[in-house]
Design a protein around this motif. Structure first.
Motif, PDB file in Angstrom:
ATOM      1  N   LEU A 177       0.849  -1.199   0.000  1.00  0.00           N
ATOM      2  CA  LEU A 177       0.000   0.000   0.000  1.00  0.00           C
ATOM      3  C   LEU A 177       0.879   1.242   0.000  1.00  0.00           C
ATOM      4  N   LEU A 178       1.937   1.214   0.806  1.00  0.00           N
ATOM      5  CA  LEU A 178       2.864   2.351   0.822  1.00  0.00           C
ATOM      6  C   LEU A 178       3.460   2.552  -0.567  1.00  0.00           C
ATOM      7  N   GLU A 231       1.988   1.702  -3.262  1.00  0.00           N
ATOM      8  CA  GLU A 231       0.868   1.867  -4.198  1.00  0.00           C
ATOM      9  C   GLU A 231       0.749   0.779  -5.239  1.00  0.00           C
ATOM     10  N   TYR A 286      13.975  11.502   9.886  1.00  0.00           N
ATOM     11  CA  TYR A 286      12.848  10.572   9.801  1.00  0.00           C
ATOM     12  C   TYR A 286      12.178  10.549  11.155  1.00  0.00           C
ATOM     13  N   LYS A 318       8.622   9.131  13.264  1.00  0.00           N
ATOM     14  CA  LYS A 318       7.353   8.402  13.326  1.00  0.00           C
ATOM     15  C   LYS A 318       6.537   8.989  14.463  1.00  0.00           C
ATOM     16  N   ARG A 354      -3.693  12.045   0.134  1.00  0.00           N
ATOM     17  CA  ARG A 354      -4.365  11.795  -1.146  1.00  0.00           C
ATOM     18  C   ARG A 354      -5.739  11.202  -0.915  1.00  0.00           C
ATOM     19  N   HIS A 366       4.276   8.933   9.377  1.00  0.00           N
ATOM     20  CA  HIS A 366       5.721   8.972   9.145  1.00  0.00           C
ATOM     21  C   HIS A 366       6.042  10.194   8.302  1.00  0.00           C
ATOM     22  N   TRP A 397       9.406  12.180   6.464  1.00  0.00           N
ATOM     23  CA  TRP A 397      10.829  12.169   6.120  1.00  0.00           C
ATOM     24  C   TRP A 397      11.220  13.524   5.560  1.00  0.00           C
ATOM     25  N   GLU A 439       8.711  13.529   2.377  1.00  0.00           N
ATOM     26  CA  GLU A 439       7.787  12.456   2.007  1.00  0.00           C
ATOM     27  C   GLU A 439       6.971  12.152   3.247  1.00  0.00           C
ATOM     28  N   SER A 479       3.622   9.524   4.999  1.00  0.00           N
ATOM     29  CA  SER A 479       2.657   8.438   4.841  1.00  0.00           C
ATOM     30  C   SER A 479       2.033   8.124   6.188  1.00  0.00           C
ATOM     31  N   VAL A 480       0.918   7.414   6.119  1.00  0.00           N
ATOM     32  CA  VAL A 480       0.225   6.916   7.297  1.00  0.00           C
ATOM     33  C   VAL A 480       0.341   5.402   7.254  1.00  0.00           C
ATOM     34  N   THR A 481       0.569   4.749   8.407  1.00  0.00           N
ATOM     35  CA  THR A 481       0.583   3.275   8.395  1.00  0.00           C
ATOM     36  C   THR A 481      -0.469   2.665   9.303  1.00  0.00           C
ATOM     37  N   SER A 530      -2.523   1.668   5.748  1.00  0.00           N
ATOM     38  CA  SER A 530      -1.369   2.275   5.092  1.00  0.00           C
ATOM     39  C   SER A 530      -1.802   3.094   3.892  1.00  0.00           C
ATOM     40  N   SER A 531      -1.377   4.339   3.881  1.00  0.00           N
ATOM     41  CA  SER A 531      -1.592   5.196   2.714  1.00  0.00           C
ATOM     42  C   SER A 531      -0.466   4.929   1.717  1.00  0.00           C
ATOM     43  N   PRO A 532      -0.566   5.451   0.499  1.00  0.00           N
ATOM     44  CA  PRO A 532       0.617   5.454  -0.359  1.00  0.00           C
ATOM     45  C   PRO A 532       1.678   6.376   0.250  1.00  0.00           C
ATOM     46  N   LEU A 533       2.935   6.176  -0.119  1.00  0.00           N
ATOM     47  CA  LEU A 533       3.961   7.145   0.214  1.00  0.00           C
ATOM     48  C   LEU A 533       3.722   8.389  -0.632  1.00  0.00           C
ATOM     49  N   THR A 542       7.134  10.786  -3.376  1.00  0.00           N
ATOM     50  CA  THR A 542       8.347   9.985  -3.551  1.00  0.00           C
ATOM     51  C   THR A 542       9.374  10.719  -4.412  1.00  0.00           C
TER      52      THR A 542
END
Lengths: 646, 646
Positions: free
Chosen positions: A186-187, A189, B541, B543, B596, B610, B612, B623, B625-627, B631-634, B637
């Motif tokens: 999922l991360l 995509e 980074y 979290k 998104r 997360h 970065w 960058e 994302s949610v986990t 989990s979202s997409p990163l 990127t």
């Protein structure tokens, strides 16, 4: 060399690999494992496992070359790319609490992937995420994926899922490894170059839990020598459950890889002895008995049935559904469908039963039944009906109504050829507009799509019902569509590749193969003919609730597989719903309704799905949505992306 | 007539409406409620509530006209559109188990909306979904929304959320009404014309639960007469909590609507008496006392502070962050920032403290401190530094380093004008490349963005550190970014309108207003100056784990609000983190990182995020994302959508 030859099957699973240790002498690694071991490829570390970027003296003299296994020149480009899968250093841990470890891991990962790309390897094996969190690992891999065009990345995932009891005890350590994979992809995509290499151990999760993986992008299965049992002669073999799983892998083009040290020394001794006798000088490969066993499993599989071989090319290939009302079918399409003998046998049985019910024996020679085939095509249903009449000794008058003028040409030729002129009248007309000279006792049609009503059989038969007698019979007398949620990452990726909304709101006809069916099917829409009342609309709304089996674990729903079952007449049915499917019939593949955003189902959660059949003046379309565990957008509002023209 | 005048505030909440019964005589409805009642608009049913499409005789003679309230000709187009909000028949139930009811509801809804569009009404009020399921209602509304271009649809939602105990007892009936709204708008994909009208009753949910709505698209609040208390004189009034809520609505441009029968007859009697005395003949409107009370609440609000008035136009308006390294600021931008007195007061305090620490009183007249302003702009920090020297009686030698040649022109003029020639040296150079003639005791910079390091202060100060003495002081000495999850449906919709990925992977500077802050902020990245070691990277980074307060209920996360706090020197700080923000400072709005796909948080669930900070040779980017809960997409990127150039 391949495990064996299976007619028609060119899948990757014919090849078997072996996981090796780090060795600077790559030509030797290849020679030993391929020539002596009989394997097709190696999974070999690309870099000295003692290397740590942070320990390198920055200002040290010397070449500064990275400690890769060999150079690109030690083997030919094709040797590298055909026979080596790069194994990324297994010590890397991008989600470590230790920042130096994280930095070293990221640097090494990027260096190794860059090297593998330089060598044009086909794939690299990424080590499993070390803990439950993999966000930083995924972030780095996702950055890398953006720069790759061909090389696949196989994320190593152990095939484990704790049962509920053990999970409670040490919930931090034992997680369902599918969840790790799910979070990672999922991360990233659903990136099409990211797939799974499953580590197969001695114990296996439940069948439902295993089943999930067949809808995922699994490229390889790494069987550990410890997973093997020992047979009476001291040779390695696998449990029945493992055998079934490996056969499943073969059937899904998943490559097998043997890993670990030989734990069946007896087999080696025996093998060595026989080798020595044969006089070969080469050292016997310790893992050869495992390879031999895997090859034995491959070779003892049943051959692919002819129909499956024919349909290999259609597996998981998305096709747009036919628009038979708007478009005329081509001769080739008629040709294919007419070969489906089973379908016409069922129609003939249904017509026979209807004739017997309608005309008692004592009237058989006096009473003529009027039968109309609406949508006669090139005549197969006309033939089946006439055969039914002959079989039952009933007198039959047939009208063959067909809107496609090209098919009508063939119909005329057929009638002449068969000498049916006295019993068959050909009508070149759309059944919705034909002015019939008399009314029919029996209306025979075959207007069904993969989802039953999706080729507008209801609307067509509404038009034809005008010329059916009050007590007349429709064959089919009813049909019902069915749905079930599926994991289908390959289909999802193929749809996503179009980068638009339209393709995510379209239903596809598809031979489902790389798919996990997550729950039993449920009925959706039923249409019965003839209709009891004019007022009955062809609009439908159905809410379905699917429960996941408890032992599946979490799973991803990429969309819904759709089927139909039709009652032709009384107990004669025809259909593709998996649990009741008519055998040996190939006219219909399943239908697939995608979800724009895949939905993850937790264990024990319910999936609430809504399907609508909407009707407008010029078109019919479906809308669909999910409302639990979370609400999706409504798909295909107003038929904006996908519709069937009237 | 509006509730009152509030300087600068042209929000919709100045207007107050009234909900009326069905009445065929619309001109009378308008005259009575507007002229006599004093309301600004009416929410009036558009169709006879006894109408049911299925009961209409299909073949009956007669006009076949639908039983609408009046015709379009009974009032002028502007009367219709300015003063009437269409109230859709409240009996409709599109998720009824009864198919006839569903069909009647769908037909009626579509007829009424079509009529309202014909009249060019600004909005229609949709009745609340009747049960917990609203998929078919949403499907029909979503179809309608595709055809609307201006008219808003206000979905009526009762402002209720059961506390946990009552929810367990009758969980089928009492649901968190926010969940109903959430499901409906997800099905309709956050459509920008779909918003909420909240029904305000006598009891209110918790403050956290209420707070969620300020991030949603709420257009109206319907206060029921039963929600009012009675004051000592028999007039209606509201509880303190209700008053605070209504004030919140006023501040968010949410229109108030009064609904129900008068339950304060005493107030009317008194009013009637006074009316009669004044000799007016018109019938007194029974709901006038409620309107008067709402107007009283509006008028007694504190006036908007000047700064808020100035910033009204910036509310929830997305701006791309500055690229001060790549682009030179314009004079207008300098002008604005230089007016931020509070900021320079803090800098002066910090420099003063540093000077006192660095130069003991006994050396004040002999020791000259070398202070370099890096990024001097048009000179405000030079001025603040010189004032600090004067205030503390310390001798100061200032270098003003500025890369923008246009600002350097102004600097020279300023030095001449102020007579600073002996103490200030102007350097026209990028601080990263300047070859300094001596080293500095104090380095003063103001390179901070809304998210602290996002305008590349770390990279700039890395370059400047070359000319800071070993024991030198950097002002600021450190800065930290902060994040919190927010509901921000307006921002989400504005980003979605671009229909691309880039805008969902960009951080925006924005004056957050129509936003619900769902959890306290947490620190993200900290940078300290001077650095202790060259090896320290500027990559970061972090979290974060956010816990939602238990009494909030479910809520939607559209993204993250970001802030910073900077330690200028010891206890002198500067920042916009809400709980510690420097008062009366306007140089920075917050930053907003979108998601998104918005993520719904269930009560008690945790949100793992997360972030970065990534550095490349030519750019720096974030960058994210949610986990958890999923989990979202990163996002972003490789900085593909949003980055800051070096």
């Amino acid at each position: 060399m391949p495990l064996g030859e299976r007619q028609g099957d060119k899948g990757e699973s014919r090849y078997c690999g072996v996981e090796t240790e780090f060795n600077d002498d790559m030509p030797h690694v290849l020679a030993f494992n391929l020539s002596s071991g009989g394997f097709d490829f190696v999974i070999a570390p690309l870099m000295d496992p003692t290397y740590r970027p942070s320990l390198v003296q920055k200002d040290s003299a010397g070449s500064g070359a990275l400690p890769f296994a060999g150079s690109d020149l030690v083997m030919s480009p094709s040797q590298w790319s055909s026979h080596v899968v790069g194994k990324i250093s297994s010590w890397i841990d991008l989600d470590s609490e230790d920042e130096t470890m994280r930095m070293d891991s990221e640097t090494t990962l990027k260096q190794e992937i860059a090297w593998a790309s330089h060598l044009s390897l086909q794939a690299c094996l990424l080590p499993s995420p070390k803990g439950t969190s993999c966000a930083n690992y995924a972030r780095c891999v996702n950055q890398i994926l953006q720069g790759l065009s061909n090389m696949q990345l196989w994320l190593r995932i152990p095939l484990v899922k704790p049962d509920d009891d053990s999970a409670n005890e040490k919930s931090d350590i034992l997680v369902d490894s599918w969840e790790t994979w799910n979070s990672f992809r999922l991360l990233c995509e659903h990136h099409s170059l990211l797939s799974v290499a499953l580590d197969i151990l001695g114990t296996l999760p439940s069948a439902n839990s295993l089943g999930r993986w067949f809808g995922e992008s699994v490229r390889a299965a790494i069987i550990h020598t410890e997973a093997f049992l020992t047979n009476a002669r001291g040779y390695p073999c696998l449990s029945k459950r493992h055998q079934r799983l490996i056969t499943g892998f073969f059937n899904h083009s998943i490559q097998i890889i043997i890993s670990g040290k030989s734990v069946h020394p007896q087999a080696n001794v025996a093998a060595d002895a026989s080798q020595n006798n044969s006089g070969e000088g080469l050292q016997r490969h310790a893992l050869r008995p495992y390879l031999d066993y895997v090859a034995y499993l491959y070779q003892k599989m049943d051959p692919l049935p002819e129909q499956e071989r024919f349909e290999l090319g259609y597996r998981d290939f998305l096709q747009s559904p036919l628009q038979p009302l708007m478009d005329n079918l081509e001769a080739q399409t008629y040709e294919t469908f007419e070969k489906d003998a089973m379908k016409y046998i069922q129609y003939q049985r249904a017509v026979s039963k209807a004739l017997l019910d309608r005309v008692p024996d004592e009237e058989a020679s006096t009473k003529t039944t009027v039968l109309m085939v609406v949508g006669a095509g090139r005549g197969p249903l006309v033939r089946a009906s006439l055969q039914a009449a002959e079989e039952t000794g009933r007198k039959l008058k047939v009208f063959a109504v067909e809107k496609n003028p090209n098919a009508v040409v063939t119909l005329h030729a057929l009638v002449k050829l068969e000498g049916w002129e006295n019993s068959v009248t050909i009508i070149s007309s759309d059944m919705r507009h034909w002015n019939a000279p008399e009314k029919a006792d029996i209306l025979v049609s075959e207007l069904l799509g993969s989802f039953g009503d999706n080729e507008l059989s209801p609307e067509c038969l509404d038009g034809a019902q005008r010329f059916l007698k009050e007590d007349g019979i429709s064959i089919p007398s009813s049909y019902t569509s069915f749905l079930q949620p599926v994991t289908a990452s390959k289909l999802h990726n193929d749809i996503k590749a179009h980068k638009d909304l339209v393709h995510f709101e379209t239903a596809y006809v598809v031979k489902l193969h790389n798919v996990a069916r997550l729950a039993p099917t449920q009925p959706v829409f039923t249409f019965t003919h003839p209709k009891h009342s004019d007022k009955e609309t062809n609009q439908r709304y159905k809410k379905l609730q699917f429960m996941m089996p408890n032992d599946t674990g979490s799973a991803m729903v990429h969309g819904f597989a759709g089927y139909f079952d039709a009652v032709l007449y009384k107990d004669v049915h025809l259909g593709i719903e998996p649990s009741t499917a008519t055998p040996n019939m190939f006219s219909w593949f399943a239908i697939f309704f995608p979800l724009r955003t895949p939905i993850c189902l937790s264990p024990g959660s319910t999936l609430d799905v809504h399907f609508w059949r909407c009707c407008g003046p010029t078109k019919v379309w479906y809308e669909w949505s999910v409302t639990s565990p979370t609400s999706s957008p409504l798909h295909n509002t107003n038929g904006r992306s996908y519709w069937v023209g009237l």
